[in-house]
Write an enzyme that holds these catalytic residues in place. Structure first.
Site, PDB file in Angstrom:
ATOM      1  CB  VAL A 273      -7.283  -7.095 -35.164  1.00 48.43           C
ATOM      2  CG1 VAL A 273      -5.889  -7.201 -35.600  1.00 48.43           C
ATOM      3  CG2 VAL A 273      -7.150  -5.806 -34.058  1.00 48.43           C
ATOM      4  CE1 TYR A 274     -10.181  -3.865 -31.531  1.00 48.24           C
ATOM      5  CE2 TYR A 274     -11.583  -2.186 -32.240  1.00 48.24           C
ATOM      6  CZ  TYR A 274     -10.871  -2.661 -31.540  1.00 48.24           C
ATOM      7  OH  TYR A 274     -10.192  -2.031 -30.632  1.00 48.24           O
ATOM      8  CB  CYS A 275     -14.976  -9.399 -36.189  1.00 48.83           C
ATOM      9  SG  CYS A 275     -15.990  -9.735 -34.871  1.00 48.83           S
ATOM     10  CB  ILE A 276     -10.648 -11.176 -39.281  1.00 50.51           C
ATOM     11  CG1 ILE A 276     -10.513 -12.146 -37.883  1.00 50.51           C
ATOM     12  CG2 ILE A 276      -9.473 -11.301 -40.234  1.00 50.51           C
ATOM     13  CD1 ILE A 276      -9.394 -11.715 -37.095  1.00 50.51           C
TER      14      ILE A 276
END
Length: 344
Positions: free
Chosen positions: A65-68
């Site tokens: 999920v970090y910066c998608i």
């Protein structure tokens, strides 16, 4: 750099883990806060990985999920260029919102399997060393989650499984259930733990020590709060101005007293507050490797020195004395606003 075993596994890791939430496109928010504007792009991230590897860091942590997904892409790109796969330990996580559909989140077997395969594609790797559930999923039976994780290990896509921020009873239930069914047990706990948030000392860390889990705390610098750059009237860095999530966790007067104590000891020792805060985390019982992050190369160069800073018993006592109990912070799922922002 110094090294240690990852919990009771046979794997050796550096005593510092590079957290890769900082890497991605500034226009995309990170899942944990829904904030943007402070991330480090791909080309600038190269220097960070170079510094980390030259300092002897072999442990790297990211999440889908970090910066998608962009953090995984950047992390994988530079690690493939700079390091031998056998020499590094790569960790990532699953749980958060990765799309608009109802099955693009959580810890169902469907999302875990597809999430792992997508993470491997972004990382450009055949397997991930440590695959962690990012949060507890109250909507999925833990048996389904653990069986899915076990199948990934048996398929060779994952070497070990771990957990992150949850209640001690939830971790205990997961460990018991895994043992009961002969499934892979969690070998690590990535929890919220630093000088201004020590509630994990009550139950979670003693449980991890008793059960042999490695503790790899996130935010050992309290999202920069302990670096001496925050003020009582508001933040003074780009990240602190954008990171409203940090203000929900810290910024109480008691927290500032601790930050002042950190700064005082740092001044006496001739080191940075970041080194003192990280050195405290390194000496805390049960801690394997604090997860450090940075948005500037000089910050990363500074904090890696913490592994060689040994605090005295008197300094540790002084740092811990101002602490006051906090409500539980970091366990709950992100707010609806943050999760909506995280969809990209």
């Amino acid at each position: 750099m110094k090294y240690t075993r990852l919990g009771t596994t046979g794997v050796t890791v550096s005593r510092l883990c590079l957290g890769c939430m900082s890497y991605g496109t500034a226009d995309l928010p990170d899942w944990a806060t829904g904030t943007k504007g402070w991330h480090v792009g791909k080309e600038d991230a190269r220097e960070h990985f170079k510094i980390a590897i030259e300092a002897g860091i072999t442990f790297f942590d990211t999440a889908d999920v970090y910066c998608i997904g962009q953090s995984e892409e950047i992390t994988g790109f530079w690690l493939r260029e700079m390091a031998s796969r056998d020499d590094i330990v790569v960790a990532t996580k699953v749980h958060g919102v990765m799309g608009p559909g109802p099955n693009m989140r959580g810890l169902s077997r469907k999302h875990i399997i597809s999430g792992c395969e997508s993470s491997l594609r972004r990382l450009g790797m055949d397997y991930v060393d440590l695959y962690q559930i990012h949060r507890w999923d109250p909507n999925t039976p833990i048996e389904e989650t653990l069986e899915a994780l076990d199948s990934l290990v048996r398929a060779g896509k994952v070497r070990y499984v771990g957990a992150s921020s949850m209640a001690a009873w939830q971790l205990s239930k997961a460990l018991y259930t895994a043992k009961e069914h002969g499934w892979q047990r969690f070998v690590t706990m990535q929890n919220h733990y630093n000088l201004v948030y020590r509630e994990e000392e009550r139950e979670m860390i003693p449980l991890c020590i008793d059960q042999g889990l490695g503790v790899i705390p996130w935010s050992p610098l309290a999202r920069g709060f302990l670096t001496g750059t925050r003020r009582r009237d508001g933040g003074s860095t780009t990240r602190s101005q954008a990171d409203t999530f940090a203000k929900d966790l810290y910024y109480a007067e008691d927290d500032f007293v601790i930050a002042d104590t950190v700064a005082g000891i740092a001044s006496e020792r001739g080191v940075s507050p970041a080194q003192v805060a990280c050195a405290w985390a390194l000496q805390a019982p049960g801690v394997t490797a604090p997860i450090i992050g940075a948005t500037k190369p000089e910050h990363l160069k500074d904090i890696v020195k913490a592994v060689d800073l040994k605090l005295t018993a008197e300094e540790v006592a002084a740092l811990e004395k101002p602490y006051r109990p906090h409500r539980v912070l970091g366990h709950a799922n992100p707010s609806a606003k943050a999760m909506t922002a995280g969809k990209g």
